[in-house]
Write a protein that holds these residues in place. Structure first.
Motif, PDB file in Angstrom:
ATOM      1  N   ILE A 225      -3.252   9.797  -7.224  1.00  0.00           N
ATOM      2  CA  ILE A 225      -2.821  10.658  -5.905  1.00  0.00           C
ATOM      3  C   ILE A 225      -2.173   9.582  -5.175  1.00  0.00           C
ATOM      4  N   PHE A 226      -0.989   9.789  -4.797  1.00  0.00           N
ATOM      5  CA  PHE A 226      -0.263   8.628  -3.975  1.00  0.00           C
ATOM      6  C   PHE A 226      -0.048   9.347  -2.434  1.00  0.00           C
ATOM      7  N   MET A 227      -0.634   8.294  -1.621  1.00  0.00           N
ATOM      8  CA  MET A 227      -0.449   9.036  -0.310  1.00  0.00           C
ATOM      9  C   MET A 227       0.243   7.921   0.823  1.00  0.00           C
ATOM     10  N   THR A 228       1.364   8.092   1.503  1.00  0.00           N
ATOM     11  CA  THR A 228       1.915   6.993   2.245  1.00  0.00           C
ATOM     12  C   THR A 228       2.234   7.857   3.568  1.00  0.00           C
ATOM     13  N   PHE A 229       1.960   6.544   4.900  1.00  0.00           N
ATOM     14  CA  PHE A 229       2.220   7.063   6.072  1.00  0.00           C
ATOM     15  C   PHE A 229       3.248   6.034   6.698  1.00  0.00           C
ATOM     16  N   GLY A 230       3.979   6.591   7.665  1.00  0.00           N
ATOM     17  CA  GLY A 230       4.806   5.723   8.471  1.00  0.00           C
ATOM     18  C   GLY A 230       6.240   5.986   8.469  1.00  0.00           C
ATOM     19  N   ASP A 231       7.079   5.077   8.771  1.00  0.00           N
ATOM     20  CA  ASP A 231       8.517   5.465   9.015  1.00  0.00           C
ATOM     21  C   ASP A 231       9.499   5.217   7.868  1.00  0.00           C
TER      22      ASP A 231
END
Length: 979
Positions: A225-231
């Motif tokens: 599971i890949f998860m990313t946060f931000g701009d």
């Protein structure tokens, strides 16, 4: 959302805007492997990455945990011995780590620098999907046997390994043992039955081949599971995922998941033991926990219903079950396991008491069931239910990030649902479910039905009685010795030679100098030129003085009331931790503490008091100290929040003697539980206690001496006369604090500041503390050496050594600060962790107390580690160092200085820095000095300050550890103290 948002290798599935979090959650699936990617698109430059693998061990060998460590020890593109720790010092990361949970393993990092983010992403992807898994790394991180005299096959065998010693330390914690034992019985057939971190007795059964097989079966994109946060856009992330890893994989046919637990047909009562090595009797040391297995954590309705019921029962001291557990004579305090655990596939609700005796098990169970039955029959005040929903709403809206990056906290919230093939987006967007619950609680029978359905009519209940055993540690040690003797007895000469060869090969590998240039890095030229400055607004109305910060708080208001500490006697100083603990836990005016608890819950998310102390910026012997009363609330409650703060200061009741007695007992219990988790911090505080008044206060109030004092106080308050005297002393102390001049801090959305200023000026207009003028707290200067050995209930050691140094504005403070990371990177990590087997070790400068401290964490050694501290000093002075090592240490310090916090946290930090004389200009000056340091500066401060004649030391160990180190303790003339 269209394909334009995604890389061609990913299929866009859906996108949802979450108003309360001000972000969009986008879901994608990798076409070839099925890997999921959840992207939390936000206007935030602190970008976060996490890749998680479902890991479902079927034993307690710690295979998932040891694999987490070993996977980070070299990969296909980065075949160096320790790329993870190397990148820690070649990066401006704001977070880097790896976690092993009960059913997943995750590798997260965060950075504000795009170049740094991409560097870390390359290293992490290669480490996870193309790890080398060198057998020597398995021996170092997992377990191995060595001869005590490494080259003498006639000497005894010993077990070594970083995870082996880490878990010995972890299982020294009674709370950890309690939880692991409870899970063993609540989950008889699934992975949660086992210790995913590893049981030291089972870790040594794990083979290298089993580790490899687990890696092949679990570390695959189809299970990821890949998860990313931000701009950073999702498409940009996916391009890196595809090019660096995913393009080389096909879909895995198997589906790794945790099955539902087989349900018990009737409740069970089980008795277990835990190791108790302290002197004195075992009366009043038993833990009794009543627990239930509930519904699916991934079913949002079941989760919120369970949270609602758990909060109704246990949220605060006015909650019916919490009140019963706090006031019962059946135990010293409520169990540390009280509440709802939602990190596994199925929910667990637990409650109980600690400080009890085995014969009280039936009575504790009856008490718990009686309270729940009363709720099922009589229900709960509707205002109480509204207050619980208010807490859930506030928690949903708060932008945290003072410990973990905010984006990572959101990701970890969602990860559980993703792990179990459910919907993580729904878990992030609670508003619709909260509205549904708000409608349901209008039905008076709703909470009654929940109490019956989830608990009373649920036969999957375990009552665990865990009693102390003073012989268990000795039995375990004997069993370990017998096993080692048996292994040795089965060895022929070739086997013994292989052990020596492994030891030699590992030592050579640990000493080898890898080519770090193959790893990407940021450089000093990538460091921003200056620190950003926050803008504060000053407001005054009469004597009311308030500082305000307009920050993006997502509708929350943070308020603090701050006053200098008054001149105090030694006895009054010792009262401070108890005073700040009880101040917000007692009644106000005509209301008893139960009514006040309900008022607090309906008004704010938290309200608490604390003292804050630091040494002067130019003189560590000067003490600057404040009392702070702090609260956070939703904007609609800001006037009620301000009134609550004022009432707390003016109307607090110290006449609730039974309540004070309960609070002190609970405080003692919490402090005793904290030793194993924070042993290195406590040891450092003890070692540096003689360096300055602030250092001594830290040791006395929140350190080992404070824990010892809390035991003595708690025992003494059993006498009614002593309790009355104690309450009078608290009253006198409170009266003194109110004579000091008070000022105020507000953090809110910019458009809300004027309203908070205005209402504050009205509510506080005639507060007597606005014109306080009493003398402030000024303890006498001090400097002394101390050498102490503290005996505690632990299977591992915590070692510390300290030297007196300088305050923060001294010209040498920057060099000493960088020296800590320089020693850790270049010497201590290898000597203490890799070679010594401790879970961690390092050094740091604490300029607020004027001390440089060495430490080790969960350490199997004692005298050897103390020698390593001294050897690190010689290493700095007598080794030729390159500029690269210095640059890495400088980057580490700059990264910590520049690390962002939550919007509210940054404002509070800015305000309190100024309060203690650490202005923006002073911090910028310190930062610039760090950037200009040379190797000669580090050698000079090492030679000037780290003189063995000035060293103080402190060690936390067991009685067995103290006995084994008797010669060392005598030679160092250490004072032995029993905690």
């Amino acid at each position: 959302m269209t394909q334009a948002n995604a890389h061609p290798s990913f299929e866009p599935l859906r996108s949802e805007h979450i108003e309360s979090l001000n972000l969009d959650v986008e879901q994608y699936q990798h076409r070839a492997t099925g890997a999921m990617h959840y992207h939390l698109a936000a206007e935030n430059t602190e970008n976060v990455f996490l890749v998680a693998l479902r890991t479902v061990p079927q034993d307690s060998t710690g295979v998932a945990h040891i694999l987490e460590h070993t996977a980070l020890c070299g990969s296909e593109r980065y075949p160096v011995r320790d790329p993870f720790f190397m990148m820690l010092r070649r990066s401006l990361n704001t977070f880097m780590n790896a976690f092993t949970s009960s059913d997943w393993t995750a590798y997260p990092f965060a950075s504000q620098n795009r170049k740094d983010f991409n560097n870390l992403l390359d290293v992490y992807l290669d480490a996870v999907f193309f790890s080398r898994l060198n057998p020597l790394d398995f021996a170092q991180e997992g377990h191995r046997v060595e001869f005590a005299d490494t080259e003498n096959p006639e000497s005894d065998l010993v077990f070594k390994g970083v995870v082996f010693n880490e878990m010995k330390g972890a299982m020294s914690s009674v709370t950890s043992t309690l939880w692991q034992t409870l899970c063993k019985h609540l989950f008889p057939t699934t992975t949660y039955h086992y210790n995913s971190g590893g049981d030291p007795e089972c870790i040594i059964d794990l083979s290298y081949e089993q580790l490899q097989a687990f890696y092949r079966g679990h570390y695959h994109p189809s299970n990821a599971i890949f998860m990313t946060f931000g701009d950073i856009p999702a498409r940009e992330h996916q391009q890196a995922f595809e090019e660096r890893a995913l393009a080389r994989f096909d879909k895995l046919d198997s589906r790794i998941q945790v099955p539902a637990e087989q349900r018990l047909s009737a409740p069970q009562l089980v008795h277990e033991r835990f190791a108790y090595d302290e002197s004195g009797g075992t009366d009043g040391k038993t833990h009794i926990v009543v627990s239930w297995l509930l519904g699916e954590s991934t079913d949002l309705e079941q989760l919120l219903e369970a949270q609602l019921l758990a909060s109704v029962l246990l949220d605060n001291s006015a909650s019916p079950l919490q009140q019963a557990l706090e006031t019962t004579e059946l135990g010293q305090a409520p169990s540390p396991l009280g509440g709802l655990e939602d990190s596994m596939r199925e929910l667990v609700f637990a409650c109980g008491v600690e400080g009890s005796d085995p014969e009280h098990a039936e009575a504790v169970e009856e008490l718990v069931l009686e309270v729940i039955t009363r709720v099922s029959q009589d229900g709960v005040d509707p205002a109480r239910l509204e207050a619980v929903l208010h807490q859930l709403e506030l928690h949903q809206r708060e932008i945290s990030g003072d410990s973990y990056p905010y984006g990572l906290q959101l990701i970890l919230t969602a990860l559980g649902s993703a792990t179990h093939y459910s919907d993580p987006i729904a878990v992030l967007n609670l508003d619709p479910v909260l509205e549904n619950l708000r409608e349901r609680i209008k039905n008076p029978g709703y909470i009654k039905q929940l109490a019956s359905k989830l608990l009373l009519d649920n036969p999957h209940r375990i009552t665990l009685v865990m009693a102390p055993d003073t012989e268990l540690s000795a039995q375990r040690k004997a069993a370990e010795s017998a096993r080692l003797a048996s292994i040795k007895a089965g060895m022929d000469e070739q086997d013994k030679q292989r052990v020596i060869e492994l030891t030699t090969a590992l030592a050579a590998r640990q000493e080898q100098a890898d080519d770090e240039s193959i790893l990407p890095k940021v450089e000093l030229s990538d460091v921003p030129a200056a620190l950003p400055e926050l803008r504060a607004q000053a407001f005054a109305q009469g004597l009311f003085r308030c500082t305000g910060y307009g920050q993006g708080t997502n509708g929350l208001i943070y308020q603090q009331v701050i006053a200098p500490l008054p001149e105090l006697s030694p006895a009054q100083i010792q009262l401070l931790p108890y005073y700040t603990n009880v101040l917000t836990e007692l009644g106000l005016g005509k209301d008893d503490y139960l009514n006040v608890q309900n008022r607090q819950s309906a008004t704010c998310g938290s309200i608490n008091a604390f003292t804050s102390m630091r040494g002067g910026t130019e003189n560590e012997q000067e003490v600057i100290s404040y009392l702070v009363l702090s609260a956070k609330a939703l904007a609609r409650n800001q006037e009620a929040q301000s009134q609550l703060l004022r009432d707390t200061l003016e109307q607090v009741r110290f006449d609730e003697l039974d309540r004070i007695r309960e609070l002190v007992a609970q405080q003692r219990a919490r402090r005793e539980q904290a030793v194993v988790g924070n042993g290195h911090g406590l040891a450092m505080a003890a070692a540096s206690a003689g360096m300055s008044p602030t250092a001594m206060l830290s040791h006395q109030l929140s350190g080992l001496a404070g824990i010892q004092a809390s035991k003595t106080l708690d025992d003494s308050l059993k006498q009614v006369s002593t309790l009355s005297d104690f309450a009078e002393q608290l009253t006198s102390l409170h009266q003194l604090t109110q004579q000091m001049p008070h000022q105020f801090l507000v953090v809110a959305e910019q458009e809300q500041l004027d309203a908070v200023f205005s209402s504050g000026g009205t509510i506080w207009s005639d507060f007597s503390g606005l014109n306080g003028q009493a003398e402030s707290f000024k303890p006498a200067p001090m400097r002394e050496t101390r050498n102490e050995l503290w005996i505690a209930n632990t299977q591992v050691n915590f070692c510390a050594m300290a030297f007196p140094t300088v305050p923060v504005d001294h010209a040498d403070a920057p060099a000493l600060t960088v020296l800590g990371g320089f020693m850790r990177n270049g010497y201590l990590h290898r000597a203490i962790r890799e070679q010594g087997g401790a879970y961690g070790g390092g050094a740091s400068q604490d300029s607020s107390i004027g001390a440089f401290r060495f430490y080790s964490y969960r350490d199997p050694r004692l005298a050897e580690t103390m020698a390593d501290f001294s050897a690190a000093v010689n290493w700095v002075l007598n080794t030729n160092h390159d500029s690269e090592t210095l640059e890495q240490a400088i980057l580490g310090v700059i990264g910590s200085i520049d690390k962002p916090s939550s919007p509210a946290g940054e404002a509070k930090q800015h305000f309190h820095n100024k309060l203690f004389g650490r202005s923006h200009e002073q911090r910028q000056r310190f930062r610039q000095r760090v950037l200009e340091l040379t190797l000669e500066d580090l050698r000079r401060v090492t030679d000037s300050y780290l003189n063995s004649d000035n060293a103080s030391s402190a060690i936390i160990t067991s009685q067995v550890g103290a006995d084994d180190a008797a010669t060392f303790v005598a030679e160092r003339e250490m004072t032995i103290i029993e905690l």
